[in-house]
Design a protein around this motif. Structure first.
Motif, mmCIF file in Angstrom:
data_model
loop_
_atom_site.group_PDB
_atom_site.id
_atom_site.type_symbol
_atom_site.label_atom_id
_atom_site.label_comp_id
_atom_site.label_asym_id
_atom_site.label_seq_id
_atom_site.Cartn_x
_atom_site.Cartn_y
_atom_site.Cartn_z
ATOM 1 N N HIS A 70 0.831 -1.212 0.000
ATOM 2 C CA HIS A 70 0.000 0.000 0.000
ATOM 3 C C HIS A 70 0.864 1.260 0.000
ATOM 4 O O HIS A 70 0.523 2.257 -0.656
ATOM 5 C CB HIS A 70 -0.931 -0.002 1.216
ATOM 6 N N GLU A 98 0.794 4.305 -2.929
ATOM 7 C CA GLU A 98 0.653 5.737 -2.694
ATOM 8 C C GLU A 98 1.830 6.508 -3.278
ATOM 9 O O GLU A 98 1.675 7.617 -3.805
ATOM 10 C CB GLU A 98 0.523 6.014 -1.192
ATOM 11 N N ARG A 142 1.304 6.735 -7.074
ATOM 12 C CA ARG A 142 0.244 7.706 -7.381
ATOM 13 C C ARG A 142 0.730 9.134 -7.179
ATOM 14 O O ARG A 142 0.304 10.049 -7.887
ATOM 15 C CB ARG A 142 -0.976 7.416 -6.509
#
Length: 346
Positions: free
Chosen positions: A73, A77, A80
């Protein structure tokens, strides 16, 4: 697809509520490459450590899964934040490995890189003037077409804050910022929400820490008057002017937490004076004394030399008359100043 071999260092610490400590064996992490060398470099640098700590044989091998999931995760992030707003990081199903793998492969799926198609700044209505809103809008439009990265959003936030502060809103703050993909297009809306707070004007300045300096003397250095619109640039010029004073060593300007009933900021200037050392004063005193003796000698030479003037001439050129007098006056001024500093240090 070739893979970037990179391993993470995990602290193998699992404590059971019953009090027994069980150490797990963590697999190495293998990260597949993407189509961007730049992004691959960012991901390599983002991995936690070069080696993986391995636990004793026979430990609970399933203990590594929550840690790897958290790392997955975190990498999503990160990708992104580089402008790939639909990026994801795939990982094999833990059930397929049954906790027995020596390594786990993470596969980044980036998708298209998004660019800024629109910038929205909410919270300016009925507060800032049309001039301020137009200024903010022009600056925000410069971001259109650039990759929708997290650092670009942070730059836009700084620009909004600075422009509102220079428009006399010292307490402005950003309450929300985000990049929103525009459906059907590789474009995003950069949205920033602000709370401008109260508009402010300069109030009075209270000085602290003064020893030998006088408040009215420092007050003459203020580049603003009480009631002028607040501007951080003007405040910085004031700080530099105070630091430029020969007797000021350090300055700290403090703003209050809010404006007063008249919409003014009552400032506080904390001054640290540069104390003149006795040896420095004595050295300057000796310099002034030498200058005074030199001036007196020049005057004496001038008077003696009058007798040697050529016939028909009663005085020396004007410059020879003026220079000794000026030198003597300057020397006595320096001596008097140093004597005062010795008498009243600081």
């Amino acid at each position: 697809m070739p893979a970037i071999a990179a391993t993470l260092a995990w602290l193998a610490m699992l404590s059971l509520f019953a009090g027994a400590t069980v150490t797990a064996e963590f697999p190495s992490i293998e990260l597949e490459t993407t189509s961007s060398d730049t992004l691959d470099g960012v991901l390599r640098a983002a991995l936690n450590a070069p080696e993986l700590d391995r636990a004793a044989e026979g430990g609970d091998a399933k203990g590594w899964q929550p840690f790897v999931e958290a790392e997955r995760h975190r990498l999503e992030e990160l990708i992104r934040g580089q402008g790939y707003l639909h990026a994801r990081v795939e990982m094999p199903d833990a059930a397929d490995d049954a906790g027995s793998s020596d390594k786990v492969t993470l596969k980044p799926v980036t998708g298209p890189i998004f660019r800024v198609g629109m910038v929205e700044v909410d919270g300016l209505q009925d507060v800032a003037t049309d001039t301020v809103r137009d200024d903010v809008s022009r600056q925000m439009m410069e971001a259109v077409g650039k990759p929708a990265r997290g650092d670009l959003l942070a730059t836009l936030e700084d620009e909004v804050l600075w422009r509102l502060r220079t428009a006399s809103y010292p307490f402005v703050r950003v309450t929300e910022r985000e990049l929103l993909p525009i459906p059907g297009r590789a474009l995003a809306t950069a949205r920033i929400v602000v709370e401008p707070g109260a508009s402010a004007r300069f109030g009075a300045v209270a000085y602290s820490g003064l020893v030998g300096l006088r408040q009215d003397e420092l007050g003459r250095l203020q580049p603003f008057k009480q009631g002028d619109p607040y501007n951080p640039d003007v405040l910085e010029r004031f700080r530099e002017a105070l630091l430029g004073h020969p007797s000021v060593k350090a300055v700290r300007l403090r703003l209050p937490e809010a404006v007063d009933a008249d919409g003014q900021l009552q400032l506080r200037a904390e001054i640290e004076e540069d104390q003149l050392r006795a040896e420095d004063v004595a050295g300057n005193y000796r310099t002034g004394l030498v200058a005074a003796v030199s001036a007196i000698a020049a005057l004496a030479i001038r008077q003696v030399s009058v007798a040697s003037l050529r016939p028909g001439r009663s005085r020396w050129p004007l410059w020879f008359e003026v220079v000794p007098v000026l030198l003597l006056a300057a020397a006595f001024y320096v001596i008097a100043q140093r004597m005062l500093l010795l008498a009243f240090p600081g």
